[in-house]
Structure formats: structure tokens, C-alpha cells
Scaffold this active site. Structure first.
Site, short mmCIF file in Angstrom:
data_model
loop_
_atom_site.label_atom_id
_atom_site.label_comp_id
_atom_site.label_asym_id
_atom_site.label_seq_id
_atom_site.Cartn_x
_atom_site.Cartn_y
_atom_site.Cartn_z
N ARG A 1 0.94 -1.12 0.00
CA ARG A 1 0.13 -0.18 0.05
C ARG A 1 0.81 1.33 0.10
O ARG A 1 2.05 1.06 0.58
CB ARG A 1 -0.75 0.03 1.38
CG ARG A 1 -1.95 -0.86 1.27
CD ARG A 1 -2.93 -0.62 0.25
NE ARG A 1 -4.18 -1.40 0.27
CZ ARG A 1 -4.30 -2.58 -0.51
NH1 ARG A 1 -3.46 -2.78 -1.51
NH2 ARG A 1 -5.74 -3.23 -0.42
N GLU B 1 -4.13 7.68 -5.05
CA GLU B 1 -4.13 6.65 -6.14
C GLU B 1 -5.07 7.28 -7.15
O GLU B 1 -6.41 7.16 -6.59
CB GLU B 1 -4.25 5.33 -6.24
CG GLU B 1 -3.09 4.56 -5.66
CD GLU B 1 -3.22 3.07 -5.21
OE1 GLU B 1 -4.06 2.65 -5.49
OE2 GLU B 1 -2.10 2.62 -4.61
N HIS C 1 -1.70 0.55 -9.54
CA HIS C 1 -2.31 -0.72 -8.62
C HIS C 1 -2.81 -1.95 -9.56
O HIS C 1 -4.18 -2.20 -9.34
CB HIS C 1 -3.57 0.12 -7.82
CG HIS C 1 -3.53 -0.93 -6.57
ND1 HIS C 1 -3.68 -0.26 -5.43
CD2 HIS C 1 -3.47 -2.19 -6.36
CE1 HIS C 1 -3.86 -1.41 -4.37
NE2 HIS C 1 -3.92 -2.34 -5.00
O1 LIG Z 1 -4.55 -4.40 -3.49
C1 LIG Z 1 -5.07 -5.63 -3.51
C2 LIG Z 1 -5.43 -6.48 -2.68
O2 LIG Z 1 -5.67 -5.91 -1.49
O3 LIG Z 1 -5.76 -7.61 -2.89
#
Ligand SMILES: O=CC(=O)O
Length: 272
Positions: free
Chosen positions: A198, A227, A246
Site C-alpha cells: 500500500r 491513487e 495498482h
Molecule cells: O490490492 C489488492 C488487494 O488488497 O488484494
């Protein structure tokens, strides 16, 4: 209608589950999250309504580990830059001074050795990488041996020795800004930081400075905060950075598996 709702499936950090929504759903029993990270959900608030929470840690792990390796390889081999040069009108590029980093035999430090971290270690082993890891809980000797990973009690040791550092921890109050100025200074000036966890796990201002001043060589980020980044963000102006939006787990196969895991979780919760 809202009286009938017993389960919510949260698709990629949306919708926001707040008090207003929870109050409007008196029969809600379970919230199933589509990914593994649940830092966008207020667990205290949700459980105060007697609602259960589930995530999908199994379905996401392979695809996210693939993304981690893709970032590592792309950054080391300067794939994005290389592609831009190859398709540019400038045909002089063959004469360019073009050097990437050797992945084979390099040291990878994995911070966070859960399901995804472990799968990254398995992939890195195939690249003959030396693997160090740091985690709250040490893996068993057998698990360590299977991937050839060495445990570092201190994050400092891992950062000092690694050529590539991969962040795979969940975002919690303990891991927020886990990598700041001091930690970046512990890293080798030739090292690359890869973040697939993250954004807030890294102090972004400190990272900008470190990349600008050659404290570390490069960064590859699948996650940032916010993001997407504002278009004038200093990270976007740097050459020694690779940023993806992401992409993490996102493949058709993983998405289907996540949905199946979420449905199984919902049914398990509804059936007690
Ligand atoms: O970011 C992706 C997840 O949390 O699986």
C-alpha cells in the site's frame, strides 16, 4: 429493498462502508472484500454493527506475486524506458549507453512474508536470487529451506544487504511509513525499492528526496498515495521510477477466483 440485504461484496475498495450505509441495512450479516487488503474498511465500526468481515487472501496471492516480479524485472532491465526508446523516431538508440541491473544472483529483501511474500520468494529462487526476509513471525525452517530464504530479525540488516527490496506488508498503524528517510538511507545506493503493498507504507516525500539525491537507485511502485497521483506530483517527474496503477492482482483468472472466494465466505457467514 435495503431490509433484504444480508451481504455486501466490496469491489476494489468501493463503495465506502460508513455508518450511514450500515444503519440503512438492518439485516446485514457479512461484508466480503474482493482483495486481501482491508485497510479501507473500518473494522471497529463494522463489527460494532455485529457484521462479519471477510477478505480473499488465497485468490490474490499468485497474481500479486507475479506483479511484484514483473516490477522487479521491468525496473532492473529498464523495460519501459527501453520500449519508449525503441518506438521513438530517434534511430540512434543502438549506440546509447544502456545498462540494466543483473537479477540473477542479486539479493532480494522481502518485507512481509505472508502468502504473497512467500510466492515472491519462490519466484525469486527460480531467478537464483539470494533471499532475505523480515516478517512479524518467522517462517518454519522447512519453509525457509524450500525457498532458500534467510530471516533478518532487524529490518536494518535486510535493507543494508539487499539489491532489491520488495514491500509486501499489509497497511496497519505499525507499517504506515515503515520505509522513511532513515530506512532509505540504510539501503544501498545501487538498490531498487519495489512496493506492491500500500502506498502509505512508504513515506513518499522521503522517497522523492532519496530518488532525487541518489540515496537509492530506483523505485517501482504499484501503489501510491493518493491513487492516482496528482499529475504534478514530483514522483511523476523522476526518471528513476516506474509506476503502475495498482495492477496488483488484476487478471481475469484471479478476479474469478476472488469472486468465488468471496461468495464462499458470504455463504459460510450466512450459514453460521
Ligand atoms: O490490492 C489488492 C488487494 O488488497 O488484494
Amino acid at each position: 429493498m435495503s431490509k433484504k440485504v444480508q451481504a455486501i461484496y466490496v469491489w476494489w475498495q468501493k463503495p465506502i462502508i460508513d455508518r450511514e450505509l450500515l444503519e440503512s441495512l438492518p439485516n446485514l450479516k457479512v461484508i466480503a472484500n474482493s482483495g486481501v487488503g482491508i485497510d479501507h474498511l473500518d473494522l471497529k465500526l463494522i463489527s460494532s454493527f455485529g457484521v462479519k468481515m471477510a477478505n480473499a487472501p488465497n485468490a490474490v496471492s499468485s497474481s500479486t506475486a507475479d506483479t511484484g516480479m514483473a516490477l522487479l524485472l521491468a525496473s532492473a532491465k529498464r523495460l519501459v524506458e527501453g520500449c519508449q526508446i525503441a518506438v521513438s523516431p530517434n534511430t540512434e538508440y543502438f549506440a546509447a549507453d544502456w545498462m540494466g541491473d543483473e537479477v540473477t544472483g542479486a539479493t532480494l529483501g522481502i518485507i512481509g512474508m505472508g502468502r504473497i511474500g512467500y510466492k515472491i520468494a519462490r519466484r525469486a529462487k527460480a531467478f537464483e536470487m539470494k533471499i532475505l526476509y523480515h516478517n512479524r513471525n518467522r517462517r518454519t525452517e522447512e519453509e525457509e529451506r524450500a525457498v532458500g530464504a534467510t530471516y533478518c530479525t532487524k529490518i536494518e540488516d535486510l535493507l543494508q544487504q539487499s539489491d532489491f527490496v520488495m514491500l509486501v506488508v499489509s497497511l496497519t498503524p505499525q507499517t504506515c511509513k515503515l520505509i522513511g528517510k532513515r530506512e532509505l538511507e540504510w539501503m544501498k545506493p545501487t538498490a531498487t525499492l519495489i512496493n506492491i503493498s500500500r502506498g502509505p507504507v512508504v513515506d513518499q516525500n522521503a522517497l522523492v528526496e532519496a530518488l532525487q539525491n541518489g540515496v537509492i537507485k530506483a523505485a517501482a511502485l504499484d501503489v501510491t498515495y493518493p491513487e492516482p497521483l496528482p499529475r504534478d506530483h514530483p514522483l511523476l517527474k523522476l526518471k528513476n521510477i516506474l509506476i503502475t496503477p495498482h495492477l496488483g492482482v488484476k487478471t481475469d483468472k484471479a478476479t474469478r477466483m476472488i469472486t468465488e472466494e468471496a461468495v464462499a465466505n458470504i455463504l459460510a457467514a450466512l450459514n453460521g
